[in-house]
Scaffold this motif. Structure first.
Motif, PDB file in Angstrom:
ATOM      1  N   TYR A 195       0.838  -1.199   0.000  1.00  0.00           N
ATOM      2  CA  TYR A 195       0.000   0.000   0.000  1.00  0.00           C
ATOM      3  C   TYR A 195       0.873   1.249   0.000  1.00  0.00           C
ATOM      4  CZ  TYR A 195      -4.530  -2.275   0.949  1.00  0.00           C
ATOM      5  OH  TYR A 195      -5.687  -3.003   0.872  1.00  0.00           O
ATOM      6  N   HIS A 196       1.940   1.213   0.760  1.00  0.00           N
ATOM      7  CA  HIS A 196       2.829   2.373   0.836  1.00  0.00           C
ATOM      8  C   HIS A 196       3.440   2.663  -0.526  1.00  0.00           C
ATOM      9  CE1 HIS A 196       5.597   5.284   2.452  1.00  0.00           C
ATOM     10  NE2 HIS A 196       6.587   4.658   1.868  1.00  0.00           N
ATOM     11  N   TRP A 208       1.059   4.388  -2.700  1.00  0.00           N
ATOM     12  CA  TRP A 208       0.971   5.803  -2.333  1.00  0.00           C
ATOM     13  C   TRP A 208       2.090   6.580  -3.010  1.00  0.00           C
ATOM     14  CZ3 TRP A 208      -1.617   9.766  -0.552  1.00  0.00           C
ATOM     15  CH2 TRP A 208      -0.918  10.877  -0.036  1.00  0.00           C
ATOM     16  N   GLU A 209       3.293   6.015  -2.950  1.00  0.00           N
ATOM     17  CA  GLU A 209       4.445   6.722  -3.511  1.00  0.00           C
ATOM     18  C   GLU A 209       4.337   6.883  -5.016  1.00  0.00           C
ATOM     19  OE1 GLU A 209       7.675   4.305  -2.142  1.00  0.00           O
ATOM     20  OE2 GLU A 209       8.151   5.723  -0.535  1.00  0.00           O
ATOM     21  N   HIS A 222       1.625   7.330  -6.714  1.00  0.00           N
ATOM     22  CA  HIS A 222       0.382   8.036  -7.078  1.00  0.00           C
ATOM     23  C   HIS A 222      -0.636   7.096  -7.690  1.00  0.00           C
ATOM     24  CE1 HIS A 222       2.313  11.888  -6.297  1.00  0.00           C
ATOM     25  NE2 HIS A 222       3.355  11.421  -6.927  1.00  0.00           N
ATOM     26  N   ILE A 231      -3.063   5.694  -5.713  1.00  0.00           N
ATOM     27  CA  ILE A 231      -4.236   5.628  -4.840  1.00  0.00           C
ATOM     28  C   ILE A 231      -5.290   6.556  -5.420  1.00  0.00           C
ATOM     29  CG2 ILE A 231      -5.135   6.002  -2.533  1.00  0.00           C
ATOM     30  CD1 ILE A 231      -2.597   5.182  -1.371  1.00  0.00           C
ATOM     31  N   ASN A 256      -4.686  12.326  -5.162  1.00  0.00           N
ATOM     32  CA  ASN A 256      -3.267  12.111  -5.381  1.00  0.00           C
ATOM     33  C   ASN A 256      -2.972  11.211  -6.575  1.00  0.00           C
ATOM     34  OD1 ASN A 256      -0.713  12.813  -4.452  1.00  0.00           O
ATOM     35  ND2 ASN A 256      -0.435  10.824  -3.478  1.00  0.00           N
TER      36      ASN A 256
END
Lengths: 230, 111
Positions: free
Chosen positions: A115-116, A119-120, A122, A124, A128
């Motif tokens: 998940y992280h 996020w990094e 983009h 999600i 973002n």
């Protein structure tokens, strides 16, 4: 008769079967719960196949496959816990419950790492999210077919389904791990090694069900069109 | 488990023997599950055209079946439990079939 025997059941076996039946009824509601999301996935995958392919390729197969193996191992230890409870071996029961929990936690750890990473990158859906890598993949070092802007936007649908499906699955695992701690506490007291197996047995049904959901999630999310050069 | 003399069969009217599944069975299922996981990953990298999702789902279904039969003990359970499990999948099938036929008959491609 066990101390946990309830008066409205004629035999121990009848009580045990009623408990198992009840747990399966609950699992049926869970099949419909996850089933609805799988149905959404089915429709959108057919409508926006190209976006789903590119989206799927952003997920890590080594991490997903490792997680699958970890969850299968966790399920194996839970099955062993049921056996240990049935043959009344308290030490082994505790060991297997601990191992089940441990592997469940590792699964969640890898999931949060994934998940992280999303996020990094983009990936999600929402404010973002960026379709830049999907419209112009080669500029970002991705070996993908470029998508038209409207189809590239549909990768958000894929990632929404990814987060919904794996997120709800992870929530079920968290709840399961919570229950596991309670079971371990009671098992330590010897509650489940004197003939009363039902809580261990019925929790195992829940845990295996959550495992089965992941067994379907893995190929559907991670393995869409992975042929080299596609 | 020893049974005391019970002429009217009050203790066990269902005549059932409580089956304890041995660890060796669990180990075999465990190994099979890991093997088929590897198989699923390998199959994903082979171009089977339209059969790729079929093979992937087929393998996943096989794994689910052995988890249900052995880890979840359904193979050793009564007809009530087996019927309940079947009902679950039937209900899912009904939901899928009816929803898909709705989409396919009037809203397919109209996104």
């Amino acid at each position: 008769m066990l101390p946990q025997h309830l008066h409205h059941f004629e035999t121990e076996r009848q009580q045990r079967e009623a408990g198992t039946f009840g747990m399966w009824i609950f699992l049926l509601t869970e099949i419909m719960f996850f089933g609805a999301m799988f149905l959404a996935y089915l429709v959108y995958r057919n409508w926006y196949y190209d976006a789903f392919v590119v989206g799927s390729n952003q997920l890590s197969i080594p991490l997903g496959a490792t997680n699958t193996a970890i969850l299968i191992t966790s399920g194996f230890f839970m099955a062993m816990a049921v056996w240990a409870s049935e043959v009344r071996k308290k030490g082994l029961l505790l060991l297997f419950l601990v191992l089940t929990t441990f592997f469940g936690l590792i699964f969640l750890g890898i999931k949060s790492d994934e998940y992280h990473e999303k996020w990094e990158h983009h990936h999600i859906p929402g404010q973002n999210f960026s379709v830049a890598e999907f419209v112009n993949p080669h500029a970002y070092g991705l070996n993908e077919k470029p998508l038209a802007p409207d189809m590239a936007q549909k990768t958000q649908v894929f990632f929404s389904l990814y987060f919904c499906l794996t997120g709800v699955h992870a929530l079920h695992m968290l709840i399961g791990i919570g229950i596991l701690f309670w079971l371990m506490w009671r098992a330590r007291k010897g509650d489940f090694t004197e003939g009363y197996v039902a809580p261990i047995e019925n929790f195992a049904l829940y845990w295996h069900f959550v495992d089965i959901v992941w067994l379907f999630l893995f190929p559907l999310l991670y393995l869409i069109n992975r042929h080299p050069g596609a | 488990m020893t049974q005391t003399h019970d002429p009217s069969n009050v203790t066990n009217p269902e005549h059932s023997v409580h089956h304890v599944v041995p660890p060796s069975t669990y180990l075999m299922v465990f190994g099979t599950l890991l093997l088929f996981t590897a198989l699923t990953v390998v199959a994903a990298y082979v171009d089977l055209g339209i059969l790729n999702p079929v093979v992937a789902l087929g393998i996943a279904s096989f794994k689910a079946v052995i988890v249900i039969l052995f880890f979840m003990h359904v193979k050793y359970q009564s007809g009530l439990i087996r019927m309940t499990v079947a009902c679950g999948f039937f209900a899912f099938l009904v939901m899928t079939t009816l929803s898909l036929s709705d989409y396919m008959s009037r809203a397919w491609g109209l996104w």
